[in-house]
Design a protein around this motif. Sequence first.
Motif, PDB file in Angstrom:
ATOM      1  N   PHE A 133     -12.840  -6.881   3.400  1.00  0.00           N
ATOM      2  CA  PHE A 133     -12.543  -7.675   2.197  1.00  0.00           C
ATOM      3  C   PHE A 133     -11.162  -8.306   2.293  1.00  0.00           C
ATOM      4  O   PHE A 133     -10.310  -7.871   3.076  1.00  0.00           O
ATOM      5  CB  PHE A 133     -12.664  -6.822   0.924  1.00  0.00           C
ATOM      6  N   ASN A 134     -10.987  -9.344   1.477  1.00  0.00           N
ATOM      7  CA  ASN A 134      -9.680  -9.992   1.345  1.00  0.00           C
ATOM      8  C   ASN A 134      -9.067  -9.612   0.010  1.00  0.00           C
ATOM      9  O   ASN A 134      -9.782  -9.512  -0.997  1.00  0.00           O
ATOM     10  CB  ASN A 134      -9.829 -11.519   1.386  1.00  0.00           C
ATOM     11  N   LEU A 135      -7.759  -9.410   0.025  1.00  0.00           N
ATOM     12  CA  LEU A 135      -7.036  -9.195  -1.233  1.00  0.00           C
ATOM     13  C   LEU A 135      -6.842 -10.562  -1.885  1.00  0.00           C
ATOM     14  O   LEU A 135      -6.365 -11.499  -1.240  1.00  0.00           O
ATOM     15  CB  LEU A 135      -5.670  -8.567  -0.937  1.00  0.00           C
ATOM     16  N   LEU A 136      -7.245 -10.679  -3.158  1.00  0.00           N
ATOM     17  CA  LEU A 136      -7.055 -11.956  -3.846  1.00  0.00           C
ATOM     18  C   LEU A 136      -5.769 -11.937  -4.663  1.00  0.00           C
ATOM     19  O   LEU A 136      -4.982 -12.862  -4.637  1.00  0.00           O
ATOM     20  CB  LEU A 136      -8.253 -12.257  -4.768  1.00  0.00           C
ATOM     21  N   GLU A 137      -5.573 -10.815  -5.394  1.00  0.00           N
ATOM     22  CA  GLU A 137      -4.413 -10.738  -6.282  1.00  0.00           C
ATOM     23  C   GLU A 137      -4.119  -9.291  -6.641  1.00  0.00           C
ATOM     24  O   GLU A 137      -5.049  -8.486  -6.749  1.00  0.00           O
ATOM     25  CB  GLU A 137      -4.740 -11.514  -7.571  1.00  0.00           C
ATOM     26  N   ALA A 138      -2.845  -8.966  -6.802  1.00  0.00           N
ATOM     27  CA  ALA A 138      -2.480  -7.636  -7.317  1.00  0.00           C
ATOM     28  C   ALA A 138      -1.488  -7.860  -8.445  1.00  0.00           C
ATOM     29  O   ALA A 138      -0.417  -8.428  -8.223  1.00  0.00           O
ATOM     30  CB  ALA A 138      -1.855  -6.784  -6.217  1.00  0.00           C
ATOM     31  N   SER A 139      -1.884  -7.471  -9.658  1.00  0.00           N
ATOM     32  CA  SER A 139      -0.963  -7.707 -10.775  1.00  0.00           C
ATOM     33  C   SER A 139      -0.725  -6.418 -11.550  1.00  0.00           C
ATOM     34  O   SER A 139      -1.643  -5.610 -11.729  1.00  0.00           O
ATOM     35  CB  SER A 139      -1.512  -8.794 -11.702  1.00  0.00           C
ATOM     36  N   ILE A 171      -4.468  -1.016   7.294  1.00  0.00           N
ATOM     37  CA  ILE A 171      -3.578  -0.831   8.454  1.00  0.00           C
ATOM     38  C   ILE A 171      -2.137  -0.849   7.967  1.00  0.00           C
ATOM     39  O   ILE A 171      -1.759  -1.734   7.178  1.00  0.00           O
ATOM     40  CB  ILE A 171      -3.779  -1.966   9.486  1.00  0.00           C
ATOM     41  N   ASP A 172      -1.336   0.125   8.422  1.00  0.00           N
ATOM     42  CA  ASP A 172       0.060   0.145   7.963  1.00  0.00           C
ATOM     43  C   ASP A 172       0.943  -0.745   8.841  1.00  0.00           C
ATOM     44  O   ASP A 172       0.462  -1.366   9.798  1.00  0.00           O
ATOM     45  CB  ASP A 172       0.585   1.588   7.840  1.00  0.00           C
ATOM     46  N   ASP A 173       2.235  -0.800   8.509  1.00  0.00           N
ATOM     47  CA  ASP A 173       3.120  -1.753   9.201  1.00  0.00           C
ATOM     48  C   ASP A 173       3.371  -1.374  10.663  1.00  0.00           C
ATOM     49  O   ASP A 173       3.975  -2.136  11.410  1.00  0.00           O
ATOM     50  CB  ASP A 173       4.441  -1.925   8.433  1.00  0.00           C
ATOM     51  N   ARG A 174       2.893  -0.173  11.065  1.00  0.00           N
ATOM     52  CA  ARG A 174       3.015   0.194  12.489  1.00  0.00           C
ATOM     53  C   ARG A 174       1.665   0.112  13.204  1.00  0.00           C
ATOM     54  O   ARG A 174       1.508   0.634  14.302  1.00  0.00           O
ATOM     55  CB  ARG A 174       3.613   1.600  12.606  1.00  0.00           C
ATOM     56  N   GLY A 175       0.695  -0.493  12.516  1.00  0.00           N
ATOM     57  CA  GLY A 175      -0.614  -0.697  13.137  1.00  0.00           C
ATOM     58  C   GLY A 175      -1.528   0.516  13.066  1.00  0.00           C
ATOM     59  O   GLY A 175      -2.586   0.545  13.693  1.00  0.00           O
ATOM     60  N   ARG A 176      -1.109   1.533  12.283  1.00  0.00           N
ATOM     61  CA  ARG A 176      -1.934   2.745  12.198  1.00  0.00           C
ATOM     62  C   ARG A 176      -2.950   2.629  11.062  1.00  0.00           C
ATOM     63  O   ARG A 176      -2.657   2.020  10.027  1.00  0.00           O
ATOM     64  CB  ARG A 176      -1.051   3.978  11.939  1.00  0.00           C
ATOM     65  N   PRO A 177      -4.138   3.257  11.258  1.00  0.00           N
ATOM     66  CA  PRO A 177      -5.144   3.195  10.187  1.00  0.00           C
ATOM     67  C   PRO A 177      -4.775   4.125   9.039  1.00  0.00           C
ATOM     68  O   PRO A 177      -4.143   5.166   9.254  1.00  0.00           O
ATOM     69  CB  PRO A 177      -6.417   3.688  10.880  1.00  0.00           C
ATOM     70  N   LEU A 198      -2.152  -0.024  -1.355  1.00  0.00           N
ATOM     71  CA  LEU A 198      -1.743  -1.297  -1.951  1.00  0.00           C
ATOM     72  C   LEU A 198      -0.709  -1.999  -1.075  1.00  0.00           C
ATOM     73  O   LEU A 198      -0.827  -3.205  -0.818  1.00  0.00           O
ATOM     74  CB  LEU A 198      -1.199  -1.084  -3.371  1.00  0.00           C
ATOM     75  N   SER A 199       0.306  -1.261  -0.581  1.00  0.00           N
ATOM     76  CA  SER A 199       1.304  -1.969   0.240  1.00  0.00           C
ATOM     77  C   SER A 199       0.689  -2.484   1.537  1.00  0.00           C
ATOM     78  O   SER A 199       1.017  -3.589   1.976  1.00  0.00           O
ATOM     79  CB  SER A 199       2.566  -1.145   0.515  1.00  0.00           C
ATOM     80  N   ASN A 200      -0.234  -1.713   2.135  1.00  0.00           N
ATOM     81  CA  ASN A 200      -0.899  -2.212   3.351  1.00  0.00           C
ATOM     82  C   ASN A 200      -1.699  -3.483   3.062  1.00  0.00           C
ATOM     83  O   ASN A 200      -1.674  -4.439   3.838  1.00  0.00           O
ATOM     84  CB  ASN A 200      -1.853  -1.154   3.920  1.00  0.00           C
ATOM     85  N   LEU A 201      -2.411  -3.458   1.933  1.00  0.00           N
ATOM     86  CA  LEU A 201      -3.244  -4.625   1.603  1.00  0.00           C
ATOM     87  C   LEU A 201      -2.373  -5.848   1.327  1.00  0.00           C
ATOM     88  O   LEU A 201      -2.687  -6.963   1.742  1.00  0.00           O
ATOM     89  CB  LEU A 201      -4.133  -4.338   0.386  1.00  0.00           C
ATOM     90  N   LYS A 202      -1.251  -5.607   0.634  1.00  0.00           N
ATOM     91  CA  LYS A 202      -0.359  -6.736   0.328  1.00  0.00           C
ATOM     92  C   LYS A 202       0.200  -7.328   1.619  1.00  0.00           C
ATOM     93  O   LYS A 202       0.341  -8.536   1.754  1.00  0.00           O
ATOM     94  CB  LYS A 202       0.802  -6.265  -0.548  1.00  0.00           C
TER      95      LYS A 202
END
Length: 202
Positions: free
Chosen positions: A108-114, A26-32, A58-62
């Motif tokens: 799923f949950n994001l655990l880490e992005a490196s 989901i993006d920052d405006r609530g869109r899929p 990646l930015s949506n997940l973060k």
Amino acid sequence: MAKSLRMFNFLNMKVGALYEVIITSIDDRGRPHAAPMGVRIVGDSAFLMKSYGETRTLSNLKALGRGVLNVVDEVEPFFYCIFEQSKLSFDWSTELPVLRGAVAWSPFNLLEASKKGDYYEVSCSITSVHVKRGKPKPLCRAESSLLESLIHYTRLRYYEDLGLKEEVSKLKSLILQHLDIVERTGWPRLKSLAKKLKKKLH
Ligand SMILES: Cc1cc2nc3c(=O)[nH]c(=O)nc-3n(C[C@H](O)[C@H](O)[C@H](O)COP(=O)(O)O)c2cc1C
């Protein structure tokens, strides 16, 4: 809905293999948002993705910390994600967008992005499994590549007998390219078959 220690079994996904799936977020405006991604299964519920650059996924997940892994068993949805997003639709029966047409899905949950050189390694963990119909058949490039290399292998003898050296060398390099894909994306059994085939080339 299935919850177990080995949740990827329900998605018919094997540890070590890389599967092509569609990640919805989901993006920052609530869109899929939907994007094809390769996911490597690394544990009972854990998987890794590589994001080449700061993808929207990646930015949506973060931002939200969550997404959906959608298993599709056809190639068309991948095409639509890249070229014809308007053909995609989503089911919002949970608080996350699930791709309509997915045969199975897992939040799923994001655990880490490196950051690792030219990509981000994105570590995630699925929290449940939902199978819509039948036994899921997730797409893994290793299968089609092993098949391709077998087909090309059976044509080698024919060209050798005809003395067509250039064709033989083209076929061998094609076979090696496909075997490399098996090596990078397959599960242990497929990789061992690829090794056997490679030995027969010499
Ligand atoms: C089958 C398939 C697999 C892909 N796998 C990945 C991947 O593992 N990582 C990645 O960054 N992009 C991958 N891509 C490319 C992204 O889906 C595409 O560039 C997408 O537009 C970028 O994601 P975004 O829309 O979230 O920005 C793949 C594309 C296809 C068709």
